[in-house]
Design a protein around this motif. Structure first.
Motif, mmCIF file in Angstrom:
data_model
loop_
_atom_site.group_PDB
_atom_site.id
_atom_site.type_symbol
_atom_site.label_atom_id
_atom_site.label_comp_id
_atom_site.label_asym_id
_atom_site.label_seq_id
_atom_site.Cartn_x
_atom_site.Cartn_y
_atom_site.Cartn_z
ATOM 1 N N ASN A 510 0.811 -1.220 0.000
ATOM 2 C CA ASN A 510 0.000 0.000 0.000
ATOM 3 C C ASN A 510 0.852 1.281 0.000
ATOM 4 O O ASN A 510 0.325 2.386 -0.096
ATOM 5 C CB ASN A 510 -0.925 0.009 1.219
ATOM 6 N N GLU A 513 2.045 5.134 -4.307
ATOM 7 C CA GLU A 513 1.332 6.400 -4.201
ATOM 8 C C GLU A 513 0.124 6.528 -5.127
ATOM 9 O O GLU A 513 -0.766 7.329 -4.868
ATOM 10 C CB GLU A 513 2.306 7.567 -4.498
ATOM 11 N N ASP A 514 0.077 5.708 -6.205
ATOM 12 C CA ASP A 514 -1.012 5.944 -7.155
ATOM 13 C C ASP A 514 -2.330 5.501 -6.530
ATOM 14 O O ASP A 514 -2.413 4.483 -5.838
ATOM 15 C CB ASP A 514 -0.754 5.186 -8.462
ATOM 16 N N GLN A 515 -3.364 6.245 -6.840
ATOM 17 C CA GLN A 515 -4.661 6.058 -6.193
ATOM 18 C C GLN A 515 -5.293 4.708 -6.533
ATOM 19 O O GLN A 515 -5.908 4.048 -5.689
ATOM 20 C CB GLN A 515 -5.620 7.200 -6.630
ATOM 21 N N ILE A 518 -3.726 1.949 -4.455
ATOM 22 C CA ILE A 518 -4.143 2.050 -3.049
ATOM 23 C C ILE A 518 -5.562 1.523 -2.880
ATOM 24 O O ILE A 518 -5.865 0.737 -1.976
ATOM 25 C CB ILE A 518 -4.045 3.510 -2.566
ATOM 26 N N GLU A 519 -6.465 1.907 -3.770
ATOM 27 C CA GLU A 519 -7.854 1.464 -3.644
ATOM 28 C C GLU A 519 -7.981 -0.040 -3.867
ATOM 29 O O GLU A 519 -8.729 -0.733 -3.178
ATOM 30 C CB GLU A 519 -8.725 2.226 -4.657
#
Length: 694
Positions: A510, A513-515, A518-519
């Motif tokens: 996690n 850094e990319d969204q 992470i999701e």
């Protein structure tokens, strides 16, 4: 195993335990090697069980190189007997079955009789008395086929004696008297004084069982006469045994005055207290009861009974302890202490039930019915049900013995009839050949003989099926009860541990850094958590267990510890005693120790927030000490609610009869110590040897 050849060269040839009618000439090198291998397996106490079996396997291979005759059968018989001494039931039954088949094919009645004798002794030691009786009867039949000399007669008489003892145990007194009397006639002809003592003692027990005290006493007195004539080394012990038998007859017939005299004489024997403490304790208890009933001397009876209890506690003989509690109940009742008498009678009944002492259970219930009139109805009903169950079991056994005798006698009679018919047909065939019909007569006899053999085989098969049914009874229900616990613990200790590692790895990813990453990872972690909770729920609902075997135990531990270390980031150290044969540990110790370490490490990762964990597995005398120490947040063992993980650790420690100690304080870390009794997959021969055949 490496020293096998060296041991064979050094070992000397010992005498075999079981008697054989002829001495084997020592001239065949293969026979000598077989005997040496068998003797090593039977006497080398320092060898592991697997090595002893390997020697017997080598010996059996050598027997296949011998010609199929009496020599080969006798060597195979000794191998089979050695497996029995090692308590390897599977190999004993296999070799015994092979012996039965080969000796029948070769018409070798001596080996056939001994094989049935060994099998009868095996069944008797496992409590299967009807099968034991059947094979004693078969052994007798084989020995009856031998030429009539002193050896074959003695063998027949010993079979009758063994059958009489079995019949006495299930109160087949009439059949037992016939067997014992037949044995006495043969031993008397052979002038075998020691075995005449045994046979008359058996006859005395049978007469005592049916309440014929006069005949029982005469039999024991006759036994003493032959014992005095014998040259046995243990004659003194047998004399004490004979005195105790006589005293028990007087006690059973309530001739308490005479019983007191005989027990006093028995207890005055030199060194009885030091050399035969169990006999001393039994005689002491019986003397106290005799004095109570004969003299109503409660003070003296209480003194003797107290001493008998002290000896019984030292010996740990729970079977006889029921008798002492019964006597104490009678003593308390004589003193007027009814409540104490009832408590003692209840204790006698409880111990008698636990030790399957049916006669003492009935005595205790009769006494309770007399002492406790308020509850007499319930005691009477319990007495009635127990008496009916005992009578039914004894009746069933007697019927089986009678059927075995009848069927065997019928087969012998039919064989005799067929033998006579065969002679008639032989004579008739000589005349019929002249008239051209001799062929039909021979075919008819051949068919009749095959039918009889088929019936004999069918009878043996039915007996074997019955034995298998006995041995398998109850195993199905046991397996059903064990399966759920295995699933429960394996779900919690195995799958949840693996899932925790996966969740920790995903948590590390996690950091990207990319969204989207992470999701995506957050969603996966949430799904794993939900699945973890679902499995935990299933784990809480299941309840019974099974064990599995571990191979390469230390390697398995190291792999598991290394995997948790990599997945969690905590530092784990593992040390163990390299002198211990870890892979020889019993399977249930290895699997439970493995799961204890696994669950503890999982708690360190999940709850303790540890950075460093040390695991130590060391040997201490006859125990193994497992220590797991972490530097985590700790907890209060007395106050903290125990989760399923800690409960599983406690459960697993109990299964292996270990001792668990948890030392933890808040912010001080946790130390788990487990002391485990070390048990290995090995076998030691007891110093005590017992003759297979009497």
């Amino acid at each position: 195993m490496k020293n096998r050849t060296y041991i064979i060269l050094l070992i000397v040839f010992w005498g075999c335990e079981r008697q054989t009618p002829q001495k084997e000439p020592i001239s065949n090198p293969k026979v000598d090697s077989i005997k040496e291998l068998v003797n090593i397996a039977k006497t080398a106490k320092e060898l592991p069980l697997q090595d002893k079996k390997a020697y017997l396997t080598d010996a059996e291979k050598l027997t296949t190189e011998l010609s199929q005759d009496t020599v080969q059968l006798k060597q195979l018989s000794e191998i089979s007997l050695a497996y029995k001494k090692l308590e390897d039931s599977l190999e004993f039954r296999r070799t015994n079955t092979l012996l039965l088949k080969m000796s029948q094919n070769l018409n070798e009645n001596t080996v056939l009789g001994y094989s049935h004798w060994d099998l009868a002794s095996f069944f008797n030691s496992h409590g299967v008395t009807d099968s034991s009786f059947y094979h004693y009867k078969k052994a007798l039949k084989s020995f009856e086929q031998l030429p009539a000399d002193s050896t074959s007669k003695s063998l027949r008489a010993r079979m009758y004696y063994n059958m009489a003892r079995l019949q006495d145990s299930y109160k087949d007194y009439l059949g037992g008297e016939i067997s014992a009397t037949t044995a006495i006639k043969i031993f008397d002809e052979l002038e075998d004084n020691y075995r005449l003592y045994n046979s008359y003692s058996a006859l005395g027990m049978l007469a005592n069982g049916i309440g014929d005290s006069d005949k029982a006493l005469k039999s024991y007195e006759k036994a003493r006469e032959y014992l005095d004539k014998s040259t046995r080394n243990n004659k003194v012990d047998l004399i004490l045994q004979n005195q105790n038998n006589i005293a028990s007859v007087y006690l059973n017939t309530e001739n308490f005055g005479r019983a007191k005299q005989v027990y006093q004489q028995l207890l005055s024997s030199p060194n009885l207290k030091e050399e035969k403490p169990e006999t001393y304790e039994k005689a002491l208890g019986s003397l106290s009861y005799s004095i109570l009933k004969a003299d109503n001397d409660t003070e003296k009876a209480n003194e003797l009974l107290h001493e008998a209890f002290m000896f019984n506690v030292e010996s740990g003989d729970k079977y006889d302890r029921a008798r002492l509690h019964y006597y104490n109940a009678e003593l308390s009742a004589a003193k007027g202490n009814t409540e104490e008498a009832i408590d003692e009678a209840k204790e006698a009944y409880a111990i008698a039930k636990e030790t399957y002492n049916n006669d003492r259970s009935l005595d205790a219930l009769r006494l309770l019915n007399r002492l406790d009139p308020v509850n007499s109805q319930s005691y009477f009903e319990e007495y009635y049900l127990l008496d009916e169950a005992i009578s039914e079991e004894e009746r069933t056994k007697r019927d089986k013995f009678a059927r075995i005798r009848m069927e065997t006698d019928d087969i012998i009679e039919e064989n005799q009839i067929l033998a006579k018919e065969k002679q008639v047909w032989v004579y008739a065939a000589m005349l019929l050949i002249i008239f051209g019909i001799g062929f039909m007569a021979i075919v008819s006899l051949y068919v009749s003989n095959n039918q009889l053999k088929f019936r004999q085989k069918q009878q043996e098969s039915n007996q074997e099926i019955y034995n298998l049914m006995l041995s398998q009874q109850g195993k199905f229900e046991e397996g059903k009860q064990l399966e759920q616990k295995r699933i429960s613990e394996e779900l919690h200790d195995g799958i949840l541990g693996e899932m925790l590692g996966i969740r920790l790895i995903l948590s590390g990813l996690n950091n990207r850094e990319d969204q989207a990453s992470i999701e995506q990872r957050a969603a996966l972690i949430e799904k794993l958590r939900e699945l973890e909770e679902e499995i935990r729920t299933i784990s809480h609902e299941l309840n019974h267990a099974s064990y599995e075997k571990f191979h390469n135990f230390i390697v398995s531990l190291e792999d598991m510890i290394d995997g948790i270390q990599k997945s969690s980031g905590i530092s784990c150290s593992f040390v163990y005693d390299k002198k211990v044969h870890w892979d020889s540990l019993l399977g249930d110790i290895k699997i439970n120790a493995y799961r204890i370490v696994q669950e503890s490490l999982k708690n360190c990762v999940k709850h303790a927030k540890s950075k460093n964990v040390s695991i130590s597995f060391q040997s201490m005398d006859d125990n193994l000490k497992l220590t797991i120490t972490d530097d985590g947040v700790g907890f209060d063992p007395k106050r903290k609610k125990k989760g399923i993980g800690l409960r599983n650790i406690i459960s697993r420690v109990k299964k292996i009869k270990g001792v668990l100690d948890i030392d933890s304080k808040p912010e001080k870390g946790t130390t788990i110590k487990v002391m485990i009794p070390a048990k290995y997959v090995e076998f030691e021969i007891s110093d005590k040897t017992e003759a297979i055949n009497v």
